[in-house]
Write a protein that holds these residues in place. Structure first.
Motif, PDB file in Angstrom:
ATOM      1  N   PHE A 188       0.847  -1.211  -0.085  1.00 43.43           N
ATOM      2  CA  PHE A 188      -0.045   0.012  -0.052  1.00 43.43           C
ATOM      3  C   PHE A 188       0.837   1.355   0.068  1.00 43.43           C
ATOM      4  CE2 PHE A 188      -2.455  -3.415   2.704  1.00 43.43           C
ATOM      5  CZ  PHE A 188      -3.408  -3.107   1.791  1.00 43.43           C
ATOM      6  N   SER A 189       0.328   2.169  -0.548  1.00 40.30           N
ATOM      7  CA  SER A 189       1.066   3.656  -0.379  1.00 40.30           C
ATOM      8  C   SER A 189       1.477   3.909   1.100  1.00 40.30           C
ATOM      9  CB  SER A 189       0.465   4.687  -1.186  1.00 40.30           C
ATOM     10  OG  SER A 189       0.940   5.869  -0.688  1.00 40.30           O
ATOM     11  N   ALA A 190       2.585   4.365   1.631  1.00 40.35           N
ATOM     12  CA  ALA A 190       2.821   4.529   2.880  1.00 40.35           C
ATOM     13  C   ALA A 190       2.186   6.010   3.182  1.00 40.35           C
ATOM     14  CB  ALA A 190       4.236   4.616   2.994  1.00 40.35           C
ATOM     15  N   VAL A 191       1.764   6.904   2.264  1.00 41.64           N
ATOM     16  CA  VAL A 191       1.282   7.961   2.453  1.00 41.64           C
ATOM     17  C   VAL A 191      -0.264   8.128   2.373  1.00 41.64           C
ATOM     18  CG1 VAL A 191       1.084  10.408   1.467  1.00 41.64           C
ATOM     19  CG2 VAL A 191       3.221   9.160   1.232  1.00 41.64           C
ATOM     20  N   ASP A 192      -0.677   7.170   1.585  1.00 40.26           N
ATOM     21  CA  ASP A 192      -2.292   7.094   1.017  1.00 40.26           C
ATOM     22  C   ASP A 192      -2.597   5.499   0.847  1.00 40.26           C
ATOM     23  OD1 ASP A 192      -4.899   7.041   0.595  1.00 40.26           O
ATOM     24  OD2 ASP A 192      -4.905   8.290  -1.040  1.00 40.26           O
TER      25      ASP A 192
ATOM     26  N   GLY B 261       6.098  -3.353  -7.720  1.00 45.06           N
ATOM     27  CA  GLY B 261       5.365  -2.145  -8.139  1.00 45.06           C
ATOM     28  C   GLY B 261       5.167  -1.303  -6.770  1.00 45.06           C
ATOM     29  N   TYR B 262       5.006   0.091  -6.773  1.00 43.60           N
ATOM     30  CA  TYR B 262       4.896   0.934  -5.739  1.00 43.60           C
ATOM     31  C   TYR B 262       4.665   2.202  -6.413  1.00 43.60           C
ATOM     32  CZ  TYR B 262       5.125   3.684  -1.411  1.00 43.60           C
ATOM     33  OH  TYR B 262       4.451   4.676  -0.521  1.00 43.60           O
ATOM     34  N   ALA B 263       3.585   2.844  -5.543  1.00 44.82           N
ATOM     35  CA  ALA B 263       3.135   4.482  -6.064  1.00 44.82           C
ATOM     36  C   ALA B 263       2.808   5.175  -4.579  1.00 44.82           C
ATOM     37  CB  ALA B 263       1.949   4.516  -6.750  1.00 44.82           C
ATOM     38  N   SER B 264       3.313   6.010  -4.266  1.00 44.32           N
ATOM     39  CA  SER B 264       3.073   7.016  -3.109  1.00 44.32           C
ATOM     40  C   SER B 264       1.703   7.761  -3.643  1.00 44.32           C
ATOM     41  CB  SER B 264       4.172   7.857  -2.868  1.00 44.32           C
ATOM     42  OG  SER B 264       5.206   7.328  -2.228  1.00 44.32           O
ATOM     43  N   THR B 265       1.511   8.318  -4.758  1.00 49.91           N
ATOM     44  CA  THR B 265       0.366   8.631  -5.252  1.00 49.91           C
ATOM     45  C   THR B 265      -0.024   8.250  -6.387  1.00 49.91           C
ATOM     46  OG1 THR B 265       1.345  10.421  -6.636  1.00 49.91           O
ATOM     47  CG2 THR B 265       0.981  11.163  -4.402  1.00 49.91           C
ATOM     48  N   ALA B 266      -1.145   8.223  -7.067  1.00 51.18           N
ATOM     49  CA  ALA B 266      -1.598   7.736  -8.294  1.00 51.18           C
ATOM     50  C   ALA B 266      -0.844   8.290  -9.391  1.00 51.18           C
ATOM     51  CB  ALA B 266      -3.154   7.620  -8.236  1.00 51.18           C
ATOM     52  N   ASP B 267      -0.178   9.323  -9.370  1.00 51.00           N
ATOM     53  CA  ASP B 267       0.793   9.801 -10.584  1.00 51.00           C
ATOM     54  C   ASP B 267       1.869   9.171 -10.913  1.00 51.00           C
ATOM     55  OD1 ASP B 267      -1.502  11.640 -10.992  1.00 51.00           O
ATOM     56  OD2 ASP B 267      -0.778  13.127  -9.536  1.00 51.00           O
ATOM     57  N   VAL B 268       2.665   9.000  -9.607  1.00 47.91           N
ATOM     58  CA  VAL B 268       4.143   8.481  -9.901  1.00 47.91           C
ATOM     59  C   VAL B 268       4.133   7.098  -9.434  1.00 47.91           C
ATOM     60  CG1 VAL B 268       6.367   8.656  -9.140  1.00 47.91           C
ATOM     61  CG2 VAL B 268       4.806  10.796  -9.317  1.00 47.91           C
ATOM     62  N   LEU B 269       4.254   6.339 -10.612  1.00 49.45           N
ATOM     63  CA  LEU B 269       4.288   4.928 -10.330  1.00 49.45           C
ATOM     64  C   LEU B 269       5.705   4.204 -10.746  1.00 49.45           C
ATOM     65  CD1 LEU B 269       1.296   4.298 -12.593  1.00 49.45           C
ATOM     66  CD2 LEU B 269       1.293   5.039 -10.306  1.00 49.45           C
ATOM     67  N   ILE B 270       6.270   3.281  -9.929  1.00 51.20           N
ATOM     68  CA  ILE B 270       7.399   2.833 -10.021  1.00 51.20           C
ATOM     69  C   ILE B 270       7.365   1.181 -10.009  1.00 51.20           C
ATOM     70  CG2 ILE B 270       8.871   4.557  -9.223  1.00 51.20           C
ATOM     71  CD1 ILE B 270       9.080   3.399  -6.774  1.00 51.20           C
ATOM     72  N   VAL B 271       8.187   0.487 -11.116  1.00 47.50           N
ATOM     73  CA  VAL B 271       7.985  -1.008 -11.416  1.00 47.50           C
ATOM     74  C   VAL B 271       9.402  -1.347 -11.925  1.00 47.50           C
ATOM     75  CG1 VAL B 271       6.890  -1.038 -13.603  1.00 47.50           C
ATOM     76  CG2 VAL B 271       6.522  -2.926 -11.814  1.00 47.50           C
ATOM     77  N   ALA B 272       9.596  -2.730 -11.555  1.00 47.44           N
ATOM     78  CA  ALA B 272      10.845  -2.970 -12.292  1.00 47.44           C
ATOM     79  C   ALA B 272      10.340  -3.979 -13.531  1.00 47.44           C
ATOM     80  CB  ALA B 272      11.588  -4.127 -11.292  1.00 47.44           C
ATOM     81  N   GLU B 273      10.758  -3.597 -14.788  1.00 51.24           N
ATOM     82  CA  GLU B 273      10.427  -4.120 -15.900  1.00 51.24           C
ATOM     83  C   GLU B 273      11.466  -5.012 -16.661  1.00 51.24           C
ATOM     84  OE1 GLU B 273       8.766  -4.737 -19.939  1.00 51.24           O
ATOM     85  OE2 GLU B 273       7.602  -4.303 -18.137  1.00 51.24           O
ATOM     86  N   ALA B 274      11.088  -6.432 -16.916  1.00 54.17           N
ATOM     87  CA  ALA B 274      12.039  -7.060 -17.341  1.00 54.17           C
ATOM     88  C   ALA B 274      11.835  -7.558 -18.849  1.00 54.17           C
ATOM     89  CB  ALA B 274      12.278  -8.672 -16.434  1.00 54.17           C
ATOM     90  N   GLU B 275      12.632  -8.137 -19.619  1.00 55.93           N
ATOM     91  CA  GLU B 275      12.274  -8.669 -21.059  1.00 55.93           C
ATOM     92  C   GLU B 275      11.737  -9.960 -21.004  1.00 55.93           C
ATOM     93  OE1 GLU B 275      12.136  -7.237 -24.127  1.00 55.93           O
ATOM     94  OE2 GLU B 275      12.081  -5.599 -22.975  1.00 55.93           O
ATOM     95  N   SER B 276      12.301 -10.721 -20.130  1.00 54.35           N
ATOM     96  CA  SER B 276      11.670 -12.204 -19.786  1.00 54.35           C
ATOM     97  C   SER B 276      11.892 -12.741 -18.522  1.00 54.35           C
ATOM     98  CB  SER B 276      12.441 -12.897 -20.927  1.00 54.35           C
ATOM     99  OG  SER B 276      14.048 -12.923 -20.582  1.00 54.35           O
ATOM    100  N   TRP B 277      11.417 -14.100 -18.235  1.00 54.16           N
ATOM    101  CA  TRP B 277      11.600 -14.514 -16.894  1.00 54.16           C
ATOM    102  C   TRP B 277      13.527 -14.427 -16.536  1.00 54.16           C
ATOM    103  CZ3 TRP B 277       8.239 -19.494 -17.593  1.00 54.16           C
ATOM    104  CH2 TRP B 277       6.980 -18.993 -17.683  1.00 54.16           C
ATOM    105  N   GLY B 278      13.621 -14.120 -15.494  1.00 54.35           N
ATOM    106  CA  GLY B 278      15.118 -14.222 -15.194  1.00 54.35           C
ATOM    107  C   GLY B 278      15.860 -13.133 -15.850  1.00 54.35           C
ATOM    108  N   ALA B 279      15.485 -12.300 -16.690  1.00 62.79           N
ATOM    109  CA  ALA B 279      16.101 -11.184 -17.268  1.00 62.79           C
ATOM    110  C   ALA B 279      16.427  -9.983 -16.185  1.00 62.79           C
ATOM    111  CB  ALA B 279      15.485 -10.601 -18.418  1.00 62.79           C
ATOM    112  N   PRO B 280      17.416  -9.181 -16.255  1.00 57.89           N
ATOM    113  CA  PRO B 280      17.699  -8.031 -15.344  1.00 57.89           C
ATOM    114  C   PRO B 280      16.297  -7.274 -14.992  1.00 57.89           C
ATOM    115  CG  PRO B 280      19.372  -8.236 -16.990  1.00 57.89           C
ATOM    116  CD  PRO B 280      18.528  -9.207 -17.222  1.00 57.89           C
TER     117      PRO B 280
END
Length: 698
Positions: free
Chosen positions: A403-407, A447-466
């Motif tokens: 959950f967002s730590a702010v909201d 994935g994480y978002a403090s607000t509904a505007d700024v979203l961060i996530v780790a994207e990979a090209e495939s399973w096991g990729a960086p």
């Protein structure tokens, strides 16, 4: 795309049943539903699927009982003809399936071929006698069958025993080659075989010479017991209950079907043609309409004929790159039309899947089939397919769910195999975004978002990729795929400043515009709800000591709280009692009064002490403690647990009582847990079994 299980070390222990919950406690589970006002207007209430279906069935009596069996996300049942679905995994220790059949005379009974990406003795054959309210393993086999999806198990309708009240004879054709999804996950220990049960599935015997019909698609004559096996080496027929076989049709057979409405007729698909016999497979004719459907390099497969009207049938053509077209006929195969899949009632992409079909026993207009990774029904004999009811929810959350730590009403997470989901109102309404722009989903983690505007996530090209830190600063409309790798699948934020974000060992103080590496912190997990102080950990591969850390200044500086001899995978803070609960190497531990001790009172699962992955506290009452831990190689029957006395005693929240129409089979294979600070519901994110909320005991 199906998610891949992560193998874990199995603990040798005696089989121990977890404590059972009362009916009222079981009713506390509710699925997190991926819908919004536009979808609700079209009838979508809950559930988008998200795991690959491997088998399905409609009961041959009245069509009300239906089964939907996924690759690694368990089983689902419907008792109202596909209008509503629910998970149905009580007693089902396998993660997935490869085949299913329902007793043609007693829809209380069914058998499932249990499978999984990883080989396990929990796979094999399971039997239900209460319409999937519960299951019992009747034939354990260390098998995988991770990509198998044949109609490989079939009842002999002529063997119905009115005194016993069920159909006695069932046949099963195994694979001739059964590789695991990943060789590192173990080897399978079985040979190609043909099994037979004479007591409705309670016991099984491998018949001599059965290897000749391994890899088969099966059908059984509706009245006299002839067995038809469509194999890579032709259509085989047995007139003596599987003891011997003759070749009725040369060449590769890719499907076989029979119909009680025309009992002596047999329909067969070959890669390039359709064949029909009207004399129990003694002779065959090629249907001229085969030329209409033939396409080079795209074999025809899985012809399925209506049990009530033999002029109604459907099949699919396996083109390249998921060009899996479906064709139906209403005139006995004289002409064919292409089916249309209506994709407007789900949030996730509709990824085309193989053509698995099951007709309603009395209404030839009704056909159950996959859409993408969710059930669809046709109400017009295969002309169109649309979403079938609600309730098949089995998303796999990639990394932590926060959950967002702010909201806390803001929830944003990534999924492996699909993409990212955002809710700004506590999970009532959702939007779906694809940072990688793949079109079918993606590989998204932490994935994480403090607000509904700024979203961060780790994207990979495939399973096991960086896993590359990615960000959207306009609520998911556009994305910037970064180059920085995450070393931990956890993101978080400062509860006092929404501009301070953490993604693994990266920190931003300007809402994700710039990032700096934290040398002393691997991941930030949570905060103290009283002081707002952040808590994280430093875990370094191949080092013997790992640290739990605290920051009172938004992550600028960190103080060591204590060290431990294993990596820290999650933690929860009870500052009022000076306790830190944490997870390391599958164990739940607590640091208190300068010492670390293991909490050994958790309810065991099938293999002993549960493999814990996550821990969370109720922020209002820290005596209420939750633990989550999945097994991957099989489905743990104690993966979601709760303590109301600070870990002294535990209640197993994973359902072990048969389904009763009141409580739900929720939270199975949980791997992450967090408590909503306002509603106090515990949210459990699972490995391919969806996201579930469990009501607070208070």
């Amino acid at each position: 795309m199906p998610s891949s299980p992560i193998p874990v070390l199995l603990l040798a222990a005696s089989f121990i049943l977890p404590l059972q919950l009362s009916a009222s406690e079981n009713s506390a589970w509710e699925p997190v539903t991926f819908t919004n006002p536009a979808l609700r207007a079209k009838g979508t209430i809950t559930g988008d699927g998200c795991q690959w279906v491997r088998a399905l069935a409609v009961d041959p009596v009245d069509g009300n009982f239906q089964l939907w069996c996924t690759d690694v996300g368990g089983l689902f049942r419907s008792l109202d003809g596909g209008k509503n679905w629910e998970p149905a995994n009580v007693g089902y220790d396998s993660r997935g399936s490869a085949g299913v059949a329902i007793d043609p005379r007693n829809p209380k009974r069914a058998v499932v071929v249990a499978a999984n990406s990883a080989p396990s003795e929990r796979n094999g054959i399971y039997l239900t006698t209460d319409q999937a309210a519960s299951w019992k393993q009747v034939l354990p086999l260390k098998m995988s069958a991770s990509a198998d999806m044949r109609r490989q198990i079939a009842y002999d309708p002529s063997s119905y025993d009115p005194e016993a009240g069920f159909t006695r004879t069932i046949y099963w054709s195994t694979l001739s080659v059964d590789p695991a999804h990943n060789p590192a996950w173990g080897e399978t220990l079985r040979q190609p075989a043909f099994y037979k049960s004479l007591d409705g599935g309670s016991t099984w015997k491998s018949l001599p010479g059965g290897a000749v019909v391994a890899d088969a698609i099966l059908a059984v004559h509706p009245t006299n017991g002839d067995v038809y096996a469509a194999t890579p080496n032709g259509l085989k027929v047995s007139r003596d209950g599987g003891e011997s076989w003759t070749t009725a049709l040369e060449g590769k057979a890719t499907g076989v079907s029979v119909s009680p409405a025309a009992p002596d007729a047999v329909w067969v698909t070959a890669p390039e043609a359709i064949f029909r016999s009207d004399d129990r497979g003694a002779t065959f004719v090629r249907l001229p309409s085969s030329d209409q459907l033939h396409q080079e390099g795209a074999p025809l497969r899985n012809i399925t004929v209506s049990p009530s009207d033999p002029s109604r049938m459907i099949l699919w053509r396996q083109g390249q790159n998921y060009a899996y077209d479906r064709f139906f006929s209403h005139d006995g195969g004289t002409t064919w039309e292409k089916s249309k899949i209506l994709k407007d009632r789900v949030l996730v992409p509709t990824n085309q899947r193989q053509g698995l079909f099951s007709f309603h026993p009395k209404n030839p207009d009704v056909i159950l089939a996959p859409g993408g990774d969710y059930p669809m029904l046709s109400q017009d004999g295969g002309r169109t397919f649309t979403l079938a009811g609600n309730g098949v929810n089995n998303i796999f959350v990639g990394g932590a769910l926060q959950f967002s730590a702010v909201d806390p009403e803001v929830i944003f997470f990534g999924s492996q195999d699909y993409a990212t989901f955002l809710s700004a109102d506590g999970g009532r309404n959702w939007d779906y975004f694809e940072p990688g722009g793949k079109g079918w989903g993606g590989y998204n983690y932490a994935g994480y978002a403090s607000t509904a505007d700024v979203l961060i996530v780790a994207e990979a090209e495939s399973w096991g990729a960086p896993k590359l830190r990615s960000i959207s600063r306009d609520g998911g409309k556009t994305w910037n795929i970064g180059k920085d790798k995450l070393n931990a699948m956890v993101s978080y934020g400062d509860p006092r400043n929404p501009a301070i974000l953490f993604a693994g060992h990266w920190r931003s103080s300007d809402a994700g515009q710039t990032w700096s590496k934290m040398e002393d912190v691997s991941a930030v997990f949570t905060h103290d709800p009283v002081s707002g102080a952040l808590f994280g950990a430093k875990s370094v591969k191949d080092q013997s000591r790992h640290s739990v850390l605290r920051s009172a200044d938004g992550g600028v500086t960190w103080d060591m709280v204590f060290t431990h001899d294993g990596p820290v995978d999650d933690l929860a803070v009870d500052a009022g009692n000076s306790r830190i609960y944490f997870v390391s190497a599958g164990r739940l531990l607590v640091h208190e009064s300068g010492e670390v001790r293991e909490i050994s009172t958790l309810v065991p699962d099938q293999d002993g002490p549960p493999h814990v992955r996550s821990v969370a506290l109720d922020p209002v009452d820290p005596a209420i403690l939750y633990a989550a831990g999945n097994r991957n190689q099989f489905a743990s029957n104690a993966s979601a647990q709760r303590s109301v006395d600070g870990g002294k005693t535990w209640t197993n929240l994973t359902r072990s009582l048969p389904l009763d129409g009141v409580g739900r089979d929720g939270g199975r294979e949980s791997m992450w847990v967090r408590v909503h600070p306002k509603t106090r519901e515990a949210w459990f994110a699972t490995n391919c079994y969806g996201i579930w909320r469990h009501r607070s005991p208070e």
